[in-house]
Design an enzyme around this catalytic site. Sequence first.
Site, mmCIF file in Angstrom:
data_model
loop_
_atom_site.group_PDB
_atom_site.id
_atom_site.type_symbol
_atom_site.label_atom_id
_atom_site.label_comp_id
_atom_site.label_asym_id
_atom_site.label_seq_id
_atom_site.Cartn_x
_atom_site.Cartn_y
_atom_site.Cartn_z
ATOM 1 C CD GLU A 175 -5.898 4.977 -3.666
ATOM 2 O OE1 GLU A 175 -6.023 4.962 -2.434
ATOM 3 O OE2 GLU A 175 -4.784 5.053 -4.229
ATOM 4 C CE LYS A 212 -5.127 1.417 -1.823
ATOM 5 N NZ LYS A 212 -3.683 1.381 -1.576
#
Length: 296
Positions: A175, A212
């Site tokens: 992420e 993400k």
Amino acid sequence: MNENHLNQMKNKDGFIAALDQSGGSTPKALAAYGVTEDQYSNEDEMFDLVHQMRTRIITSPAFSSDKIIGAILFEQTMDREIEGKYTGDYLADKGVVPFLKVDKGLADQENGVQMMKPIHDLDETLRRANERHMFGTKMRSVVHEANEEGIKAVVDQQFDYAKRIIEAGLVPIVEPEVNINSADKEKSEDILKAEILKHLNDLSDDQHVMLKLTIPTKANLYKELADHPNVVRVVALSGGYSRDEANEKLKDNDNLIASFSRALASDLHVDQSDAEFNEKLQSAVDSIYDASVNKN
């Protein structure tokens, strides 16, 4: 690795609930839920209260595998129980795939980015994640400016840890968030995509990651990443957008599903009756699912 969970992450319609606020962000999450800091006197009481909030969400009939395919947990949530089962087992029994947040928060900004603080106890954390039947992990860094050196450092660090996580038999969610208020967000996203692609192309056939990412300014920018054979799924964070705004932006991106935190829980309040709480949660779940599955 649980092959059923892998298949669900790859192919099932739905979204991932992010329930992983940690020590630093827990007071804000509780305050939004209507629990103010004068209602607890130490960290233990605070974590008890946030577990009650998360338990209420997870046990709600609105929190169902019909629309929620995975959930990201904070370490303390993984170690606690819901209705006599460890949280990961409770989720799995409900048909929801459990992930664990493993990062230790963000370092100070340098070269336009915030890298992760070192994860010194990663091996021990991964051992416990396997013991608690986690399917994967999540770790977050933040890009504030279109600084090539900084963005390269963020992605290098993410994939260095990701390879260790894969070796432990878990699927890492990488992420590198791009700040939605960045003045050069679109340029940052172009640099970020190129750096991620380099690392994906260096992975062996049996090394799989999830990504993400902030919903991109340019619609479908990340389609190439979603189609990459080493990528299980690309999910999107809400990043400070309201739920309505995040949902609208998400609908413009094929192959991108939600992994929202604040945008999922923003209408929930400690004083709501169970009926009202479940109705508000169901409404949020329905709208996020719709944006994840039905594209413009």
